[in-house]
Design a protein around this motif. Structure first.
Motif, PDB file in Angstrom:
ATOM      1  N   ASN A  11      -7.567  -0.062  -7.736  1.00  0.00           N
ATOM      2  CA  ASN A  11      -7.365  -0.471  -6.337  1.00  0.00           C
ATOM      3  C   ASN A  11      -6.840   0.694  -5.498  1.00  0.00           C
ATOM      4  O   ASN A  11      -5.882   0.548  -4.729  1.00  0.00           O
ATOM      5  CB  ASN A  11      -6.404  -1.664  -6.241  1.00  0.00           C
TER       6      ASN A  11
ATOM      7  N   ALA B 281      -3.194   0.184  -3.754  1.00  0.00           N
ATOM      8  CA  ALA B 281      -2.851  -1.183  -3.370  1.00  0.00           C
ATOM      9  C   ALA B 281      -2.349  -1.938  -4.592  1.00  0.00           C
ATOM     10  O   ALA B 281      -2.923  -1.824  -5.684  1.00  0.00           O
ATOM     11  CB  ALA B 281      -4.062  -1.887  -2.784  1.00  0.00           C
TER      12      ALA B 281
ATOM     13  N   CYS C 164      -3.694   4.041   5.711  1.00  0.00           N
ATOM     14  CA  CYS C 164      -4.588   3.356   4.793  1.00  0.00           C
ATOM     15  C   CYS C 164      -4.733   1.894   5.220  1.00  0.00           C
ATOM     16  O   CYS C 164      -3.756   1.273   5.663  1.00  0.00           O
ATOM     17  CB  CYS C 164      -3.995   3.435   3.388  1.00  0.00           C
TER      18      CYS C 164
ATOM     19  N   VAL D  50      -6.471  -1.869   3.915  1.00  0.00           N
ATOM     20  CA  VAL D  50      -7.185  -2.682   2.931  1.00  0.00           C
ATOM     21  C   VAL D  50      -7.409  -4.058   3.543  1.00  0.00           C
ATOM     22  O   VAL D  50      -6.469  -4.683   4.039  1.00  0.00           O
ATOM     23  CB  VAL D  50      -6.393  -2.807   1.619  1.00  0.00           C
TER      24      VAL D  50
ATOM     25  N   GLY E 130      -8.577  -7.713   2.487  1.00  0.00           N
ATOM     26  CA  GLY E 130      -8.782  -8.431   1.240  1.00  0.00           C
ATOM     27  C   GLY E 130      -8.291  -9.861   1.290  1.00  0.00           C
ATOM     28  O   GLY E 130      -7.588 -10.269   2.228  1.00  0.00           O
TER      29      GLY E 130
ATOM     30  N   LEU F 150       0.857  -1.181   0.000  1.00  0.00           N
ATOM     31  CA  LEU F 150       0.000   0.000   0.000  1.00  0.00           C
ATOM     32  C   LEU F 150       0.891   1.228   0.000  1.00  0.00           C
ATOM     33  O   LEU F 150       1.760   1.357   0.859  1.00  0.00           O
ATOM     34  CB  LEU F 150      -0.902   0.028   1.234  1.00  0.00           C
TER      35      LEU F 150
ATOM     36  N   ILE G 118     -10.721  -7.521  -2.918  1.00  0.00           N
ATOM     37  CA  ILE G 118     -10.793  -6.545  -1.830  1.00  0.00           C
ATOM     38  C   ILE G 118     -12.161  -6.587  -1.183  1.00  0.00           C
ATOM     39  O   ILE G 118     -13.192  -6.577  -1.867  1.00  0.00           O
ATOM     40  CB  ILE G 118     -10.461  -5.133  -2.345  1.00  0.00           C
TER      41      ILE G 118
ATOM     42  N   ARG H 112     -13.405   5.632  -3.948  1.00  0.00           N
ATOM     43  CA  ARG H 112     -12.548   4.560  -4.463  1.00  0.00           C
ATOM     44  C   ARG H 112     -12.523   4.563  -5.971  1.00  0.00           C
ATOM     45  O   ARG H 112     -13.509   4.902  -6.626  1.00  0.00           O
ATOM     46  CB  ARG H 112     -13.066   3.192  -3.982  1.00  0.00           C
TER      47      ARG H 112
ATOM     48  N   MET I 208     -11.861  -0.968   1.940  1.00  0.00           N
ATOM     49  CA  MET I 208     -10.717  -0.057   1.978  1.00  0.00           C
ATOM     50  C   MET I 208     -11.088   1.094   2.899  1.00  0.00           C
ATOM     51  O   MET I 208     -12.262   1.493   2.963  1.00  0.00           O
ATOM     52  CB  MET I 208     -10.381   0.479   0.582  1.00  0.00           C
TER      53      MET I 208
ATOM     54  N   SER J 128     -16.859  -3.207  -0.319  1.00  0.00           N
ATOM     55  CA  SER J 128     -17.071  -3.471  -1.739  1.00  0.00           C
ATOM     56  C   SER J 128     -18.533  -3.661  -2.087  1.00  0.00           C
ATOM     57  O   SER J 128     -18.873  -3.781  -3.267  1.00  0.00           O
ATOM     58  CB  SER J 128     -16.235  -4.681  -2.169  1.00  0.00           C
TER      59      SER J 128
ATOM     60  N   ASN K  74     -12.001   1.525  -8.108  1.00  0.00           N
ATOM     61  CA  ASN K  74     -11.850   0.073  -7.980  1.00  0.00           C
ATOM     62  C   ASN K  74     -10.948  -0.509  -9.064  1.00  0.00           C
ATOM     63  O   ASN K  74     -10.231  -1.478  -8.822  1.00  0.00           O
ATOM     64  CB  ASN K  74     -13.217  -0.601  -8.024  1.00  0.00           C
TER      65      ASN K  74
ATOM     66  N   THR L 248     -14.465   4.135   6.194  1.00  0.00           N
ATOM     67  CA  THR L 248     -14.276   2.895   5.459  1.00  0.00           C
ATOM     68  C   THR L 248     -15.305   2.785   4.346  1.00  0.00           C
ATOM     69  O   THR L 248     -16.408   3.346   4.442  1.00  0.00           O
ATOM     70  CB  THR L 248     -14.400   1.661   6.357  1.00  0.00           C
TER      71      THR L 248
END
Length: 120
Positions: A76, A24, A95, A97, A99, A4, A31, A71, A34, A53, A73, A50
């Motif tokens: 990423n 990322a 940050c 993530v 996933g 990241l 993911i 985001r 994020m 997805s 996507n 936050t």
């Protein structure tokens, strides 16, 4: 291995704005969410915002109406637009993530942190 890379921190006057970004890369299969956390000196790390997805977004009460998470996507990448900054927003911003690195295994990954300082 998941990396990241954060950018966008700095020094800003009260009432000013900053945008943080976090990209990322590496072996991330899917993911889940994020987001951004922050840690001020002498305090515990706390959630800022936050984005999962499924489209759900969550903000800390202290930043609602001032900060916006978004985001890209395809890239990423997660962003945090911070408006109307206050001295109490001063912290290291991390940050996060969450996933899957494989079809059955997920983990939390963290950026290196970027300093945000709000001061006259």
């Amino acid at each position: 291995q998941v990396q990241l890379v954060e950018s966008g921190g700095g020094l800003v006057q009260p009432g000013g704005s900053l945008t943080l970004s976090c990209a990322a890369s590496g072996s991330i299969f899917r993911i889940i969410a994020m987001g951004w956390y922050r840690q001020a000196p002498g305090k515990q790390r706390e959630l800022v915002a936050t984005s999962n997805s499924g489209g759900g977004i969550n903000y800390a009460d202290s930043v609602k109406g001032r900060f916006t998470i978004s985001r890209d996507n395809a890239a990423n990448t997660v962003y945090l637009r911070m408006n109307s900054l206050k001295p109490e927003d001063t912290a290291v911003y991390y940050c996060n993530v969450r996933g899957y690195s494989s079809p059955r295994e997920w983990d939390d990954y963290w950026g290196q942190g970027t300093q945000v300082t709000v001061s006259p």
